[in-house]
Design a protein around this motif. Sequence first.
Motif, short mmCIF file in Angstrom:
data_model
loop_
_atom_site.label_atom_id
_atom_site.label_comp_id
_atom_site.label_asym_id
_atom_site.label_seq_id
_atom_site.Cartn_x
_atom_site.Cartn_y
_atom_site.Cartn_z
N THR A 16 2.26 -28.02 40.81
CA THR A 16 1.73 -26.88 41.93
C THR A 16 1.27 -27.65 43.15
O THR A 16 0.63 -28.81 43.02
N ILE A 20 -3.81 -21.18 46.46
CA ILE A 20 -4.48 -20.22 47.36
C ILE A 20 -5.84 -19.47 46.62
O ILE A 20 -5.51 -19.02 45.65
N PHE A 23 -7.64 -13.90 43.99
CA PHE A 23 -7.39 -13.58 42.60
C PHE A 23 -7.57 -14.78 41.69
O PHE A 23 -6.46 -14.62 40.81
N ILE A 26 -4.09 -18.43 43.28
CA ILE A 26 -2.66 -18.33 43.10
C ILE A 26 -2.17 -19.58 43.32
O ILE A 26 -2.37 -20.41 44.36
N ASP A 27 -1.34 -20.15 42.16
CA ASP A 27 -0.65 -21.57 42.11
C ASP A 27 0.55 -21.44 42.76
O ASP A 27 1.40 -20.63 42.51
N VAL A 28 0.82 -22.18 44.05
CA VAL A 28 2.11 -22.27 44.65
C VAL A 28 2.82 -23.60 44.28
O VAL A 28 2.47 -24.59 44.39
N ALA A 29 3.93 -23.08 43.34
CA ALA A 29 4.88 -24.07 42.77
C ALA A 29 5.77 -24.90 43.70
O ALA A 29 5.70 -24.34 44.78
#
Lengths: 228, 164
Positions: A16, A20, A23, A26-29
Motif C-alpha cells: 500500500t 487516503i 471512510f 482508503i488504501d491506495v495500492a
Amino acid sequence: MGDLSEKLIEELDCKTVFTIPLFGGIDVAESVVVTWIIMAVLVILALIFTRNLKVENPGRRQLMVESAVTWLQKFVGDFVGEEGKAYVPYLMTVIIYLGIANMIGLFGFKPPTKDLMVTAALALMSIVLIQVASIRAKNVGGWLKGFTKPMALVTPINILELVIKPLSLCMRLFGNVLGAFVVMKLLESVVPVVVNLAFSFYFDIFDGLIQAYIFVFLTGLFIKEAIE
Amino acid sequence: MLSTNIWTIIFIVINLIILFILMKVFLFGRVNKILDKRAEIIRRQFEDADVAQREAEDLRVEYEKSLASAKEESAQIVDEARAKAKDEYDRILDDAGKEAEQMKEKAMSDIEAEREKSLNSLKNEIAGLVVSATAKVVGRESLDVDNSKLYDDFIAEMGEKIDE
C-alpha cells in the motif's frame, strides 16, 4: 537462500503506497499508482501523437498513429464482429492498458496485473459489459431468455458462467503475469543480466502481450456471443 | 501476495473508465475523425469525377447528335441544290430549245417573207419586162395602167399555172 526468499516475498507483496484518510482509510495500492502512471503516459502520448492531425498531407507521425489505430481497430473489431462495433473502443483501451501493464516490469515497475484485485476489476468490467451488451442487443427479456439456451436444462450452468467467465479471465491473467514475474525475479537473483534479457523477451514482452490479447479476445468473443 | 484490497477494484474500475473516455476522445476519436473526413473527401472526389464523366458523356452524345443532324442537313442541302440545279438545267435547256424553235420559226418566216418579197419583185420585174416587151411589140412607148393591170392578171394566172 533465506535472503533470496525474503526478497522474493517482498517483491511479490502488493504494497500500500499511501492511505487516503476517508471512510476509515482508503488504501491506495502500488498497482493503482502504477496504473495512474500508465494512464498518464498513455494520455500524454495520445495528445502528442494526435496534435494537429491533418486531413491532407499527413506527416510520418500522423501516418504512424493512423495506421496503428486502424490496425488495432480492425484487430479488435474482428473479435466482436460488425454488430459489436460500439464495444471496440473499450476493448482497444483494455488491450493497450494490459499490454503496457504486463510489460511494465521492463521498466522496473511491478506490473499492476500482478495484483489479483486489478485483474478482478478488469474481469468484473468484462462480465458487466458482456451482460450490458446482451441487454442492449436483445432487451431484458431476450437477455433473460438467453440463459435457457440452447435448452432449459443448461440454465444453471449458464448462470454459473456469469461467475466462471470473469473468474477464468481474472485468474488466467493474474496467474500468468504473477508466474512470469516470479520467474523473472528468481532469474534476476541467480543469473547475469545478459541471460535475463533473453528470458525477459519471453516472459515480459511475449507473455505479456499474449495475455493482453487473450483477455481482450475472450471478452470480445463473449460480447459477440451475447449480442448474436 | 494475494491482496484483498477492495479499494483497488474500485480504483481500477474508475481508472479504466477514465482511461477509456480519454483514449476515446483523444486517440480514437481524433484519429477516426480525420479518417472519416479523408474518406468523405475521397468519396466526394469520386462523386465529382462521376458527375464530370457523366457530363462529358452527355456532351459527347449531344455532339454526336448535332454532328449527325449537321450531316443530314448538309445532305439535304446538297440534295436540294442538286434538285434546284436540275430544275434550272431543265429550264435553261427548255428555254434554249424554245428560243431555238422561235429563232428557227422567225428565220423561216423571214425566209418566207424574203422569198415572197423577191417573188413579188420578180413578178413586178417580169411584168415590167412583159410590159416593155409588149410595148416594143406593140410599138407604143407608153401604156395605160389598165393594160399594166391586165398583164399583171395574166402573169398571176400564169404563175398559178407554173405553181401548179
